[in-house]
Write a protein that holds these residues in place. Structure first.
Motif, PDB file in Angstrom:
ATOM      1  N   HIS A  28       0.830  -1.251   0.145  1.00 55.65           N
ATOM      2  CA  HIS A  28      -0.027   0.012  -0.147  1.00 55.65           C
ATOM      3  C   HIS A  28       0.816   1.138  -0.065  1.00 55.65           C
ATOM      4  O   HIS A  28       0.608   2.115  -0.876  1.00 55.65           O
ATOM      5  N   ILE A  29       1.824   1.265   0.938  1.00 57.76           N
ATOM      6  CA  ILE A  29       2.837   2.377   1.076  1.00 57.76           C
ATOM      7  C   ILE A  29       3.348   2.634  -0.487  1.00 57.76           C
ATOM      8  O   ILE A  29       3.493   3.653  -0.840  1.00 57.76           O
ATOM      9  N   VAL A  30       3.828   1.353  -1.039  1.00 57.88           N
ATOM     10  CA  VAL A  30       4.518   1.495  -2.328  1.00 57.88           C
ATOM     11  C   VAL A  30       3.445   2.279  -3.407  1.00 57.88           C
ATOM     12  O   VAL A  30       3.781   3.248  -4.277  1.00 57.88           O
ATOM     13  N   HIS A  31       2.480   1.657  -3.468  1.00 55.94           N
ATOM     14  CA  HIS A  31       1.366   2.302  -4.613  1.00 55.94           C
ATOM     15  C   HIS A  31       0.886   3.474  -4.322  1.00 55.94           C
ATOM     16  O   HIS A  31       0.406   4.288  -5.265  1.00 55.94           O
ATOM     17  N   ASN A  32       1.039   4.150  -3.182  1.00 52.15           N
ATOM     18  CA  ASN A  32       0.640   5.256  -2.815  1.00 52.15           C
ATOM     19  C   ASN A  32       1.503   6.367  -2.436  1.00 52.15           C
ATOM     20  O   ASN A  32       1.333   7.395  -1.578  1.00 52.15           O
ATOM     21  N   PRO A  37       4.355  10.024   0.908  1.00 56.52           N
ATOM     22  CA  PRO A  37       5.643   9.524   0.695  1.00 56.52           C
ATOM     23  C   PRO A  37       6.263   9.179   2.069  1.00 56.52           C
ATOM     24  O   PRO A  37       6.832  10.222   2.528  1.00 56.52           O
ATOM     25  N   ILE A  38       6.074   8.237   2.630  1.00 57.21           N
ATOM     26  CA  ILE A  38       6.795   7.838   4.177  1.00 57.21           C
ATOM     27  C   ILE A  38       7.859   6.842   3.990  1.00 57.21           C
ATOM     28  O   ILE A  38       7.806   5.767   3.474  1.00 57.21           O
ATOM     29  N   VAL A  39       9.092   7.165   4.329  1.00 60.28           N
ATOM     30  CA  VAL A  39      10.183   6.424   4.402  1.00 60.28           C
ATOM     31  C   VAL A  39      10.861   6.446   5.637  1.00 60.28           C
ATOM     32  O   VAL A  39      11.195   5.214   6.381  1.00 60.28           O
TER      33      VAL A  39
END
Length: 432
Positions: A28-32, A37-39
């Motif tokens: 989900h993080i990658v697709h959104n 943008p959280i890393v």
């Protein structure tokens, strides 16, 4: 009356194939990522998984100042360019990406057509990473009535590229003054792929271009290397550039090779030699005669920073060669001098014989493609007899004779071996 009860199961179904909740969250993080943008808030192992799956097509506004991972920028580079050598970029993939990305935009910029914001909007993202720019093409403005205008010109005018349309190129001023870490600027004003639309005026470096560039370079206080080659830079443009480079705080290398610089331009450069921190000066393939060489020699005699001077493919002749030789009798910093293809003969060789006997700083001399003659070669050999510092001496096509050239090579080779012995990083090599 009779009913049948059957249980049907999928034999391939297994609980182990259901993704873990952590995996679903990472997907989900990658697709959104563009929207959220959280890393930094992820655990290191989760960061790695996200960065490895991120698309290289994400907007730079999202990735530029957020992602520092070199593997991500390596993917960006490898997917965009066939040849990627990070040794030219300080070993940084991120630096390579932003420098080459910016260079590509500048090479394709068409004045009065391309939106300048394409360059300006990139500055906040690349300013911390760009240290060198190499731009070997500057496109001129489009000529709407180009065909009609060519029809109105005579054949002679067309050959020389006389055009009433302004041919000024993109002004680098706003860009390079906004790059605080820019240390190298390599420029060529011309068009690489003009094809059947070739015209001489496509290769014009106009007076306005020169004014804009001179002011920009003056304001670029951290610039160490400035190269402006193959751009038809003449004496007037050279003087304008030099005027803005006087007392530059950081400039150590200036390359104006393959231009149209004559004696007046060389005289202007001679003033720069002692009003800067120049260490390398390249004026190869210009139109400098003995007058320009004498001015450079006079500055060289008083200089204490220049270590390399390239005057190959000029017309300095013996008057200019002797002037340079006299300067080297007192100069104690120059290590390399290139005087190939300058119509030099025995008088220059005779004076350089004294230089070889007295100067202990020079390590490289190039006299290739001159007419030093047999006597000139013998004099150079005599001067080299007790010299221990010269490790490179190019006498190809200098007409000094095979035997003399061989004996000189033997002395130079011995000096090379002695230099290797003194340097722990370069152990001596046994001759075959």
């Amino acid at each position: 009356l009779y009913s049948t009860h059957r249980v049907i199961e999928d034999p391939e179904w297994s609980l182990t194939t259901v993704p873990h909740l952590t995996e679903l969250c990472l997907q989900h993080i990658v697709h959104n990522f563009e929207k959220n943008p959280i890393v930094d808030r992820l655990l290191p192992e989760h960061q790695r998984k996200v960065l490895d799956r991120l698309s290289t097509g994400l907007p730079l506004a999202v990735t530029a100042n957020l992602i520092s991972d070199e593997d991500y920028w390596k993917r960006c580079c490898m997917e965009r360019w066939r040849v990627c050598d990070i040794s030219n970029y300080g070993g940084s993939w991120k630096r390579m990406f932003f420098e080459r990305h910016l260079e590509n935009i500048l090479k394709c910029f068409i004045p009065n057509t391309t939106d300048p914001n394409q360059v300006l909007e990139l500055i906040p993202f690349c300013k911390d990473y760009v240290q060198k720019l190499e731009v070997d093409q500057f496109l001129p403005p489009l000529q709407v009535d180009q065909k009609e205008e060519r029809d109105d010109l005579s054949d002679t005018e067309s050959d020389f590229g006389f055009s009433k349309v302004s041919m000024h190129h993109y002004d680098l001023g706003v860009l390079i003054t906004a790059l605080p870490h820019l240390e190298e600027l390599h420029l060529t004003y011309g068009v690489k792929d003009c094809g059947m639309n070739f015209e001489w005026n496509l290769f014009n470096f106009t007076h306005q271009d020169c004014c804009n560039l001179a002011v920009a370079v003056k304001m670029c206080h951290n610039l160490k290397v400035f190269k402006l080659t193959r751009s038809k830079v003449d004496d007037d443009k050279t003087r304008l550039l030099v005027h803005n480079l006087l007392d530059h705080p950081c400039l150590v290398e200036l390359n104006l090779s393959h231009n149209l610089i004559g004696d007046k331009g060389a005289q202007a450069v001679s003033k720069l030699i002692n009003r800067s921190r120049l260490e390398t000066l390249n004026l190869c393939n210009n139109q400098i005669s003995h007058l320009g060489a004498q001015a450079l020699a006079q500055a060289l005699a008083e200089n204490s920073t220049l270590t390399s001077l390239n005057l190959r493919l000029n017309h300095v002749e013996d008057k200019g060669g002797e002037a340079v030789g006299h300067a080297l009798l007192t100069n104690s910093t120059l290590k390399s001098i290139h005087l190939g293809s300058n119509s030099l003969s025995e008088p220059t060789a005779a004076l350089f014989s004294q230089v070889l006997a007295q100067n202990a700083t020079l390590t490289s001399i190039n006299f290739s493609c001159n007419h030093l003659g047999l006597d000139g070669g013998k004099q150079l050999l005599e001067g080299l007899a007790d010299n221990k510092s010269l490790t490179e001496f190019d006498l190809r096509l200098a007409e000094v004779g095979e035997e003399t050239e061989y004996l000189i090579h033997q002395i130079v080779w011995s000096n090379q071996e002695a230099a290797r012995l003194e340097s722990p990083q370069h152990p001596p090599v046994k001759p075959l």
